[in-house]
Design a protein around this motif. Structure first.
Motif, PDB file in Angstrom:
ATOM      1  N   VAL A 106       0.596  -1.328  -0.013  1.00 43.51           N
ATOM      2  CA  VAL A 106      -0.027   0.027  -0.053  1.00 43.51           C
ATOM      3  C   VAL A 106       1.020   1.273  -0.105  1.00 43.51           C
ATOM      4  O   VAL A 106       0.507   2.432  -0.630  1.00 43.51           O
ATOM      5  CB  VAL A 106      -1.209   0.150   1.201  1.00 43.51           C
ATOM      6  N   THR A 107       1.902   1.452   0.585  1.00 44.75           N
ATOM      7  CA  THR A 107       2.995   2.392   0.737  1.00 44.75           C
ATOM      8  C   THR A 107       3.520   2.714  -0.542  1.00 44.75           C
ATOM      9  O   THR A 107       3.698   3.784  -1.066  1.00 44.75           O
ATOM     10  CB  THR A 107       4.146   2.234   1.731  1.00 44.75           C
ATOM     11  N   CYS A 108       4.289   1.496  -1.212  1.00 47.60           N
ATOM     12  CA  CYS A 108       4.599   1.697  -2.417  1.00 47.60           C
ATOM     13  C   CYS A 108       3.505   2.176  -3.494  1.00 47.60           C
ATOM     14  O   CYS A 108       3.891   3.403  -4.284  1.00 47.60           O
ATOM     15  CB  CYS A 108       4.995   0.260  -3.077  1.00 47.60           C
ATOM     16  N   PHE A 109       2.198   1.805  -3.502  1.00 52.21           N
ATOM     17  CA  PHE A 109       1.392   2.156  -4.341  1.00 52.21           C
ATOM     18  C   PHE A 109       1.232   3.600  -4.106  1.00 52.21           C
ATOM     19  O   PHE A 109       0.912   4.617  -5.179  1.00 52.21           O
ATOM     20  CB  PHE A 109       0.109   1.337  -4.355  1.00 52.21           C
ATOM     21  N   ALA A 110       0.812   4.132  -2.968  1.00 51.65           N
ATOM     22  CA  ALA A 110       0.732   5.695  -2.556  1.00 51.65           C
ATOM     23  C   ALA A 110       1.699   6.516  -3.114  1.00 51.65           C
ATOM     24  O   ALA A 110       1.364   7.374  -3.608  1.00 51.65           O
ATOM     25  CB  ALA A 110       0.534   5.623  -1.023  1.00 51.65           C
ATOM     26  N   PHE A 111       2.951   6.154  -2.746  1.00 54.23           N
ATOM     27  CA  PHE A 111       4.080   7.093  -3.353  1.00 54.23           C
ATOM     28  C   PHE A 111       4.211   7.236  -4.860  1.00 54.23           C
ATOM     29  O   PHE A 111       4.569   8.112  -5.257  1.00 54.23           O
ATOM     30  CB  PHE A 111       5.371   6.604  -2.657  1.00 54.23           C
ATOM     31  N   LEU A 112       3.855   5.850  -5.327  1.00 56.56           N
ATOM     32  CA  LEU A 112       3.911   5.910  -7.097  1.00 56.56           C
ATOM     33  C   LEU A 112       3.088   6.801  -7.544  1.00 56.56           C
ATOM     34  O   LEU A 112       3.045   7.620  -8.621  1.00 56.56           O
ATOM     35  CB  LEU A 112       3.936   4.441  -7.485  1.00 56.56           C
ATOM     36  N   TRP A 113       1.714   6.771  -6.986  1.00 62.97           N
ATOM     37  CA  TRP A 113       0.644   7.340  -7.166  1.00 62.97           C
ATOM     38  C   TRP A 113       0.848   9.010  -7.204  1.00 62.97           C
ATOM     39  O   TRP A 113       0.369   9.753  -8.215  1.00 62.97           O
ATOM     40  CB  TRP A 113      -0.660   6.966  -6.491  1.00 62.97           C
ATOM     41  N   TYR A 114       1.373   9.285  -6.073  1.00 58.70           N
ATOM     42  CA  TYR A 114       1.604  10.965  -5.684  1.00 58.70           C
ATOM     43  C   TYR A 114       2.771  11.192  -6.760  1.00 58.70           C
ATOM     44  O   TYR A 114       2.645  12.597  -7.531  1.00 58.70           O
ATOM     45  CB  TYR A 114       2.442  10.981  -4.242  1.00 58.70           C
ATOM     46  N   SER A 115       3.658  10.609  -7.230  1.00 62.13           N
ATOM     47  CA  SER A 115       4.643  10.979  -7.997  1.00 62.13           C
ATOM     48  C   SER A 115       4.345  10.835  -9.624  1.00 62.13           C
ATOM     49  O   SER A 115       4.811  11.678 -10.437  1.00 62.13           O
ATOM     50  CB  SER A 115       5.995   9.926  -7.907  1.00 62.13           C
ATOM     51  N   VAL A 116       3.347   9.812 -10.041  1.00 67.22           N
ATOM     52  CA  VAL A 116       3.063   9.730 -11.312  1.00 67.22           C
ATOM     53  C   VAL A 116       1.659  10.724 -11.704  1.00 67.22           C
ATOM     54  O   VAL A 116       1.518  10.996 -12.874  1.00 67.22           O
ATOM     55  CB  VAL A 116       2.783   8.114 -11.481  1.00 67.22           C
ATOM     56  N   SER A 117       0.698  11.060 -10.895  1.00 68.46           N
ATOM     57  CA  SER A 117      -0.364  11.413 -11.078  1.00 68.46           C
ATOM     58  C   SER A 117      -0.396  12.703 -11.905  1.00 68.46           C
ATOM     59  O   SER A 117      -1.149  12.986 -12.660  1.00 68.46           O
ATOM     60  CB  SER A 117      -1.115  11.454  -9.799  1.00 68.46           C
ATOM     61  N   PRO A 118       0.673  13.717 -11.471  1.00 73.86           N
ATOM     62  CA  PRO A 118       0.763  14.849 -12.042  1.00 73.86           C
ATOM     63  C   PRO A 118       0.965  14.782 -13.689  1.00 73.86           C
ATOM     64  O   PRO A 118       0.450  15.679 -14.383  1.00 73.86           O
ATOM     65  CB  PRO A 118       2.128  15.557 -11.594  1.00 73.86           C
ATOM     66  N   GLN A 119       1.851  13.859 -14.028  1.00 73.21           N
ATOM     67  CA  GLN A 119       1.666  13.369 -15.431  1.00 73.21           C
ATOM     68  C   GLN A 119       0.540  13.004 -16.088  1.00 73.21           C
ATOM     69  O   GLN A 119       0.046  13.174 -17.008  1.00 73.21           O
ATOM     70  CB  GLN A 119       2.924  12.573 -15.929  1.00 73.21           C
ATOM     71  N   LEU A 120      -0.081  12.320 -15.300  1.00 74.80           N
ATOM     72  CA  LEU A 120      -1.331  11.515 -15.779  1.00 74.80           C
ATOM     73  C   LEU A 120      -2.510  12.581 -15.954  1.00 74.80           C
ATOM     74  O   LEU A 120      -3.352  12.689 -17.027  1.00 74.80           O
ATOM     75  CB  LEU A 120      -1.923  10.503 -14.745  1.00 74.80           C
ATOM     76  N   PHE A 121      -2.543  13.591 -15.121  1.00 76.71           N
ATOM     77  CA  PHE A 121      -3.564  14.844 -15.014  1.00 76.71           C
ATOM     78  C   PHE A 121      -3.130  15.935 -15.842  1.00 76.71           C
ATOM     79  O   PHE A 121      -4.073  16.733 -16.452  1.00 76.71           O
ATOM     80  CB  PHE A 121      -3.949  15.188 -13.765  1.00 76.71           C
ATOM     81  N   SER A 122      -1.977  15.801 -16.526  1.00 79.31           N
ATOM     82  CA  SER A 122      -1.205  17.009 -17.346  1.00 79.31           C
ATOM     83  C   SER A 122      -1.485  18.323 -16.728  1.00 79.31           C
ATOM     84  O   SER A 122      -2.194  19.132 -17.336  1.00 79.31           O
ATOM     85  CB  SER A 122      -1.788  16.942 -18.749  1.00 79.31           C
ATOM     86  N   LEU A 123      -1.205  18.337 -15.234  1.00 80.66           N
ATOM     87  CA  LEU A 123      -1.413  19.936 -14.645  1.00 80.66           C
ATOM     88  C   LEU A 123      -0.545  20.987 -15.384  1.00 80.66           C
ATOM     89  O   LEU A 123       0.741  20.742 -15.465  1.00 80.66           O
ATOM     90  CB  LEU A 123      -1.219  19.596 -13.231  1.00 80.66           C
ATOM     91  N   SER A 124      -1.221  21.896 -15.850  1.00 74.46           N
ATOM     92  CA  SER A 124      -0.404  23.039 -16.492  1.00 74.46           C
ATOM     93  C   SER A 124      -0.843  24.290 -15.709  1.00 74.46           C
ATOM     94  O   SER A 124      -1.702  24.491 -14.693  1.00 74.46           O
ATOM     95  CB  SER A 124      -1.062  23.246 -17.842  1.00 74.46           C
TER      96      SER A 124
END
Length: 374
Positions: free
Chosen positions: A264-282
């Motif tokens: 669960v910890t691995c998934f949480a940190f990977l999600w926090y790190s990858v999600s900005p690229q997934l959402f394409s925040l500008s």
């Protein structure tokens, strides 16, 4: 969103009916802040994260109460105590901060929704430090079990929790010092913030550090799996004394409990790190959409809920197994389990007051505690 000058106006000098000109405080458009804080998806997310935070606090307290009936080596106890303390601190800080912003969005208007960054300083230091602790601890726990594996048969299970305390205080110190230095500008400079958690000028954890923590969490997950397989193969390939066999089983038990938390910890940190690229925040994204995506990116309120729930369920399962272990020996199929139960009671310092005749015969074959000390 148009840009405005940094001219400063005091909120009280602005007429409520003067809607033709936006109110500006230190370059922040107060009308935009009011709109964002009342944007219904953001309000719902704030309420949801508030509920998740305080629910995780209740669950981790329940897990600690049930854990009282389970045996853990003092080193593991210290590390688990630090981990659960971090969940408690994060839950209280997140829940209190979100409650404040939900209540102010219902009670205040425009620039009154802004908050001094000094008031946010404590919340931010706690949440940044605890997020770092989550990643470091889930690496240190299998590291401590590696030391236990290397000292099989040398009385490691009889030693005090010096190693666990050293690791715990080191992790707390490193995380707190980094968090204090990182958020110190919020305290030293008298400026205003749009939100204690989702501020437009500052994130709780810098993305560069989050990527490193995500990598460490991934390594911790693989490390835990490899160490669990190693102990399992070690137990199957050789015949050991019952004392050493008990210690290997303790390694397997602790690693089995830590494995879902590490995942669960691995998934949480990977999600926090990858999600900005997934959402394409500008940078030119609408402020309400940007804050909503940042709230979705912050998975740690959900992480603390999942971790505390998993631990509570696992401790309830452990308690049920212990009840099975207390069944009279004549009703048990495996007499070796009876020995492990009595040895567990000795190391837990909770010896049973009444023992049956068969249990007394079995303890003749037990290894004296003095012979296991290196």
């Amino acid at each position: 969103m148009p840009t405005y000058s940094t001219t400063t106006f005091h909120p009280s000098t602005t007429s409520p009916n003067a809607t033709s000109l936006p109110t500006i405080v230190s370059g922040i458009n107060c009308d935009t802040i009011e709109y964002v804080q009342r944007y219904s998806p953001i309000v719902l997310m704030q309420v949801l994260q508030l509920v998740l935070a305080f629910t995780s606090v209740a669950l981790v307290i329940g897990g600690r109460v049930v854990q009282h009936h389970s045996y853990f080596h003092p080193n593991v106890k210290s590390l688990l105590k630090t981990y659960h303390g971090a969940i408690l601190m994060y839950g209280f800080a997140m829940g209190t901060a979100q409650m404040y912003h939900v209540l102010t969005s219902m009670s205040y208007e425009s620039c009154e929704l802004l908050i001094s960054c000094r008031l946010c300083f404590g919340f931010r230091v706690i949440m940044t430090a605890t997020v770092i602790i989550f990643s470091l601890l889930l690496f240190v726990i299998p590291l401590e079990r590696t030391i236990a594996t290397q000292h099989l048969g040398r009385g490691y299970e009889n030693r005090q929790g010096t190693i666990g305390k050293f690791f715990s205080w080191s992790i707390i110190s490193i995380s707190t010092i980094f968090s204090l230095f990182y958020h110190y500008p919020d305290f030293s400079k008298n400026r205003v913030c749009t939100h204690c958690i989702y501020d437009q000028n500052r994130v709780l954890v810098p993305m560069e550090l989050m990527v490193w923590l995500a990598g460490l969490s991934t390594v911790s997950l693989g490390y835990t799996v490899v160490l669990w397989i190693f102990n399992r193969c070690k137990l199957k390939k050789k015949t050991y004394s019952l004392a050493i066999e008990f210690q290997i089983n303790q390694n397997l038990r602790i690693l089995h409990l830590v494995l879902p938390l590490s995942f669960v910890t691995c998934f949480a940190f990977l999600w926090y790190s990858v999600s900005p690229q997934l959402f394409s925040l500008s940078s030119d994204m609408d402020p309400e959409k940007k804050q909503f995506h940042e709230m979705v990116q912050n998975i740690f309120p959900l992480y603390t809920l999942l971790s505390s729930t998993l631990w509570l369920l696992m401790m309830i399962s452990e308690k049920k197994k212990k009840r099975v272990g207390m069944v009279p020996p004549e009703l048990r199929k495996d007499e070796k389990d009876v020995y492990f139960q009595t040895l567990n009671d000795q190391w837990s310092r909770v010896p049973s007051q009444k023992t049956s005749c068969r249990l007394q015969i079995l303890t003749v074959f037990s290894t004296p505690r003095s012979s296991m000390v290196a």
